[in-house]
Motif scaffolding. Structure first.
Motif, PDB file in Angstrom:
ATOM      1  N   ALA B 322       0.833  -1.212   0.000  1.00 22.55           N
ATOM      2  CA  ALA B 322       0.000   0.000   0.000  1.00 22.55           C
ATOM      3  C   ALA B 322       0.866   1.261   0.000  1.00 22.55           C
ATOM      4  O   ALA B 322       1.953   1.267   0.574  1.00 22.55           O
ATOM      5  N   PRO B 323       0.366   2.311  -0.637  1.00 24.13           N
ATOM      6  CA  PRO B 323       1.137   3.559  -0.673  1.00 24.13           C
ATOM      7  C   PRO B 323       1.029   4.301   0.663  1.00 24.13           C
ATOM      8  O   PRO B 323       0.020   4.189   1.370  1.00 24.13           O
ATOM      9  N   ARG B 324       2.070   5.082   0.994  1.00 23.34           N
ATOM     10  CA  ARG B 324       1.969   5.993   2.141  1.00 23.34           C
ATOM     11  C   ARG B 324       1.180   7.213   1.680  1.00 23.34           C
ATOM     12  O   ARG B 324       1.420   7.755   0.607  1.00 23.34           O
ATOM     13  N   LEU B 325       0.253   7.638   2.508  1.00 27.54           N
ATOM     14  CA  LEU B 325      -0.617   8.757   2.105  1.00 27.54           C
ATOM     15  C   LEU B 325      -0.247  10.062   2.813  1.00 27.54           C
ATOM     16  O   LEU B 325      -0.660  11.137   2.376  1.00 27.54           O
ATOM     17  N   ALA B 326       0.500   9.963   3.924  1.00 23.86           N
ATOM     18  CA  ALA B 326       0.818  11.177   4.686  1.00 23.86           C
ATOM     19  C   ALA B 326       1.883  10.825   5.705  1.00 23.86           C
ATOM     20  O   ALA B 326       2.196   9.640   5.909  1.00 23.86           O
ATOM     21  N   ASP B 327       2.455  11.836   6.346  1.00 21.71           N
ATOM     22  CA  ASP B 327       3.440  11.579   7.401  1.00 21.71           C
ATOM     23  C   ASP B 327       2.789  10.797   8.540  1.00 21.71           C
ATOM     24  O   ASP B 327       3.331   9.813   9.028  1.00 21.71           O
ATOM     25  N   ASP B 328       1.598  11.250   8.958  1.00 22.05           N
ATOM     26  CA  ASP B 328       0.848  10.480   9.951  1.00 22.05           C
ATOM     27  C   ASP B 328      -0.061   9.518   9.179  1.00 22.05           C
ATOM     28  O   ASP B 328      -1.269   9.681   9.117  1.00 22.05           O
ATOM     29  N   ASN B 329       0.614   8.518   8.596  1.00 22.83           N
ATOM     30  CA  ASN B 329      -0.007   7.682   7.569  1.00 22.83           C
ATOM     31  C   ASN B 329      -1.251   6.932   8.052  1.00 22.83           C
ATOM     32  O   ASN B 329      -2.302   6.972   7.417  1.00 22.83           O
ATOM     33  N   ALA B 330      -1.144   6.254   9.187  1.00 22.56           N
ATOM     34  CA  ALA B 330      -2.280   5.451   9.660  1.00 22.56           C
ATOM     35  C   ALA B 330      -3.466   6.359   9.979  1.00 22.56           C
ATOM     36  O   ALA B 330      -4.626   6.035   9.678  1.00 22.56           O
ATOM     37  N   ALA B 331      -3.179   7.521  10.564  1.00 21.20           N
ATOM     38  CA  ALA B 331      -4.263   8.455  10.898  1.00 21.20           C
ATOM     39  C   ALA B 331      -4.985   8.920   9.642  1.00 21.20           C
ATOM     40  O   ALA B 331      -6.214   9.058   9.617  1.00 21.20           O
ATOM     41  N   ARG B 332      -4.207   9.142   8.579  1.00 24.03           N
ATOM     42  CA  ARG B 332      -4.802   9.581   7.316  1.00 24.03           C
ATOM     43  C   ARG B 332      -5.703   8.485   6.733  1.00 24.03           C
ATOM     44  O   ARG B 332      -6.834   8.740   6.303  1.00 24.03           O
ATOM     45  N   TYR B 333      -5.201   7.262   6.726  1.00 20.82           N
ATOM     46  CA  TYR B 333      -6.032   6.132   6.272  1.00 20.82           C
ATOM     47  C   TYR B 333      -7.329   6.068   7.082  1.00 20.82           C
ATOM     48  O   TYR B 333      -8.428   5.931   6.545  1.00 20.82           O
ATOM     49  N   LEU B 334      -7.183   6.139   8.407  1.00 23.44           N
ATOM     50  CA  LEU B 334      -8.368   6.008   9.267  1.00 23.44           C
ATOM     51  C   LEU B 334      -9.366   7.127   8.990  1.00 23.44           C
ATOM     52  O   LEU B 334     -10.580   6.889   8.926  1.00 23.44           O
ATOM     53  N   ALA B 335      -8.873   8.358   8.809  1.00 28.08           N
ATOM     54  CA  ALA B 335      -9.782   9.482   8.538  1.00 28.08           C
ATOM     55  C   ALA B 335     -10.527   9.250   7.226  1.00 28.08           C
ATOM     56  O   ALA B 335     -11.742   9.487   7.132  1.00 28.08           O
ATOM     57  N   LEU B 336      -9.809   8.761   6.220  1.00 30.43           N
ATOM     58  CA  LEU B 336     -10.455   8.520   4.925  1.00 30.43           C
ATOM     59  C   LEU B 336     -11.479   7.387   5.019  1.00 30.43           C
ATOM     60  O   LEU B 336     -12.512   7.418   4.347  1.00 30.43           O
ATOM     61  N   MET B 337     -11.203   6.405   5.854  1.00 22.46           N
ATOM     62  CA  MET B 337     -12.115   5.253   5.945  1.00 22.46           C
ATOM     63  C   MET B 337     -13.348   5.564   6.797  1.00 22.46           C
ATOM     64  O   MET B 337     -14.353   4.886   6.687  1.00 22.46           O
ATOM     65  N   ARG B 338     -13.245   6.592   7.612  1.00 25.27           N
ATOM     66  CA  ARG B 338     -14.386   6.920   8.476  1.00 25.27           C
ATOM     67  C   ARG B 338     -15.604   7.408   7.676  1.00 25.27           C
ATOM     68  O   ARG B 338     -16.730   7.355   8.166  1.00 25.27           O
ATOM     69  N   VAL B 339     -15.380   7.902   6.453  1.00 22.17           N
ATOM     70  CA  VAL B 339     -16.527   8.298   5.621  1.00 22.17           C
ATOM     71  C   VAL B 339     -17.018   7.145   4.743  1.00 22.17           C
ATOM     72  O   VAL B 339     -17.920   7.322   3.948  1.00 22.17           O
ATOM     73  N   ASP B 340     -16.444   5.968   4.889  1.00 25.68           N
ATOM     74  CA  ASP B 340     -16.913   4.814   4.133  1.00 25.68           C
ATOM     75  C   ASP B 340     -18.394   4.577   4.418  1.00 25.68           C
ATOM     76  O   ASP B 340     -18.871   4.783   5.530  1.00 25.68           O
ATOM     77  N   LYS B 341     -19.135   4.135   3.389  1.00 22.97           N
ATOM     78  CA  LYS B 341     -20.581   3.945   3.553  1.00 22.97           C
ATOM     79  C   LYS B 341     -20.928   2.846   4.543  1.00 22.97           C
ATOM     80  O   LYS B 341     -22.043   2.778   5.024  1.00 22.97           O
TER      81      LYS B 341
END
Lengths: 378, 378
Positions: B322-341
């Motif tokens: 998986a690609p790194r999305l940000a310096d605080d990578n896991a937090a960024r993933y989690l924030a993006l997944m929180r809007v999942d349907k």
């Protein structure tokens, strides 16, 4: 099909907290009619559990009723959001709809979120369409605060926004969980909007119930004085008729089109003048005069009937003479009506009535329609 | 619920012009699978009569197949329009959707107009959503030309556009009249897109059918060589599994969510990199590695199983890190997944699998998810 025959025959006494049920199988729901019910937490019992309720309203209705509804919902939902849109048909468009999506997504609203449409027809149509589309569908409740919304647009699951090329062209059939009509909200309604709502009340007589047409004629003064018992019966009977029609034809494959009596001409007026110049109900009032005139040309009603309906529409405070839209006026009307959703293979179809409360959808030659337009325009 | 048990057991021989039926009561329809069928007028017999067929496609597919489909539809519809959109996930948005509405309204298309979605998942999702909304619903037909669309997105009635704050957030459940999979179109598919489609083929094994997982492993080389018999069986079995799941849960109130194996992580990758940077199937491939790793942390599958699935995804030509999305990578993933349907009341839920072909939707603590993200990112 005889709609009147399928109606319940509950008497004409006003019923506070009357419930009309709309029978659509698993999508059935109640229309609750009462006074001062919107601010009562008890009104909102029995809705599905959800983390968030989101009230969608406009900047005219918000100062009047938003805090009351918010307080009444607070015991039922951990979080109550509000989304306040600009008022008016001119804003029934994609950018405004998208403000609802922006707010729901910004607040990470999940797909159990319940939307509440607090306002008139525009708010109800937009909130309903937002509910139909957000995460492919979330539940919603109609809380109509105008006469037009209480007697017509909040009931039956038609939702939409306008497109520059046609009114209500982008939308969905999507039923609410419940409709709550608080008659007390009608007291604050501006006279012009109240009259617009009367157009839809008047409509139900010609299409389904001659006795109701008589009643509306008799009680027009009481209605315009917003006498509670008159309002209660008008809302209830209108909802009963609409529920009976929609229950037989949810997605307008046939019968339901009769609810569009006056609307084909009316939509042309609204589009031709620019959305918002005339209120929807004003255009429908005038459109009913035109549709009655068309019915007369087709030999279905007498000239007396047309005059009677015209007088009633005038007595409701509505325009009865159609505006000129262009130098080639009839051609402009016809062009606007050709994009009507009832049109099929280029032929415009109209709801025509007889004097016994029956209505049907009819293709009509352009030449006949043009004559009616000429006869009805100022 | 055991999906595999509800599947038909028709053997593994390739069936040209095989028909899979998706059973949704009055909304049931056929998925027809064959080779060189798109340009055959006989393929399009039996659709509802309408004045207009409107083919929606994109500027990559149009030069390949548009004229063939147009000719094949001409005997059935008096008028055949085409609407050519720009290609790619980046255009799965409101302005592009509105080009469909503009075209339909400009040509005065009525509500019997049949839309044809000729293209991949983006075209299918957008055309389906346009059909769901135009005049509150017109019929449409899916003509998927990518592997991903044939095995997944064209089947089951999920339609949507993206919102800047989340993928597929605005849409509808709206079933097509018919799906026609022309296997011959897969010959022209770029290798990268073909691999992306294999991600969804691979998905069906872990969630529903271990024997199919074995078959895909055995036949991966033949699939990537686009051997017709291998393609025919992969498309057919994928559609059978999807039809069985959707037939039990059309609107994703439960079971259907299992089809989203790998998608929660995958959607975060797509959104985090910007739609279009990775193909959807690439993100799902990598997302399945993450979801399998999560299943292992929860004790449902062995490390061997995760490795086996990872090898298969790599063999399909898909990314597995998986690609790194940000310096605080896991937090960024989690924030993006929180809007999942699938999220509910702020808790992210994931599809997890076992080794027997069962999948279920599970809320997972953020800390566990963060470990999986750390373990799977480059």
């Amino acid at each position: 099909m005889d709609v009147a025959a399928t109606l319940s025959t509950a008497g004409t006494s006003p019923g506070f907290l009357h419930r009309v049920t709309i029978d659509l199988g698993e999508r059935s729901y109640a229309i609750d009619i009462g006074a001062e019910v919107l601010g009562d937490p008890g009104t909102w019992a029995g809705l599905p559990r959800a983390a968030t309720a989101a009230i969608v309203t406009n900047d005219v209705v918000a100062p009047l009723y938003l805090s009351r509804l918010r307080s009444a919902l607070a015991p039922h939902f951990p979080r109550v959001l509000d989304i306040v849109l600009p008022d008016g048909e001119a804003h029934k468009d994609w950018p405004t709809l998208n403000r609802i999506f922006d707010a729901l997504l910004t607040h990470a609203c999940d797909r159990k979120t319940v939307l509440f449409a607090l306002g008139g027809g525009v708010i109800g149509d937009m909130t309903g369409f937002a509910a139909a589309c957000y995460q492919r569908g979330v539940p919603f409740v109609q809380v109509p605060t105008t006469l037009l919304a209480q007697v017509d647009s909040s009931v039956g699951g038609k939702t939409a926004i306008n497109h520059p090329l046609g009114k209500n062209m982008i939308g969905a059939f999507y039923q609410p969980l419940r409709v709550v009509c608080d008659l007390a909200t009608l007291a604050t309604l501006p006279a012009r909007e109240f009259s617009a709502g009367l157009a839809e009340v008047i409509k139900y007589g010609p299409i389904a119930d001659p006795a109701f047409l008589d009643w509306v004629e008799d009680r027009m003064e009481a209605l315009r004085a917003r006498e509670p018992s008159a309002l209660a019966y008008a809302v209830r009977r209108s909802c009963e008729i609409k529920a009976a029609v929609v229950g037989q034809d949810e997605r307008e494959s046939g019968l339901r089109a009769i609810l569009n009596f006056g609307h084909t001409f009316g939509h042309a007026i609204e589009a031709g003048l620019g959305y918002g110049a005339w209120l929807h109900g004003e255009a429908v009032g005038c459109g009913m005069v035109m549709a009655a005139t068309l019915s007369q040309r087709l030999g279905r009603v007498s000239a007396d009937y047309v005059q009677r309906l015209t007088r009633l529409i005038a007595a409701a405070g509505l325009p009865t003479r159609a505006p000129r839209l262009a130098d080639d006026n009839a051609a402009r009307y016809l062009a606007l009506m050709r994009v009507d959703k009832k049109a099929e293979a280029g032929a415009i179809r109209f709801i025509v009535v007889d004097e016994q409360g029956h209505a049907e959808l009819c293709p009509v030659p352009d030449a006949v329609v043009a004559e009616v337009i000429d006869a009805c325009c100022v």
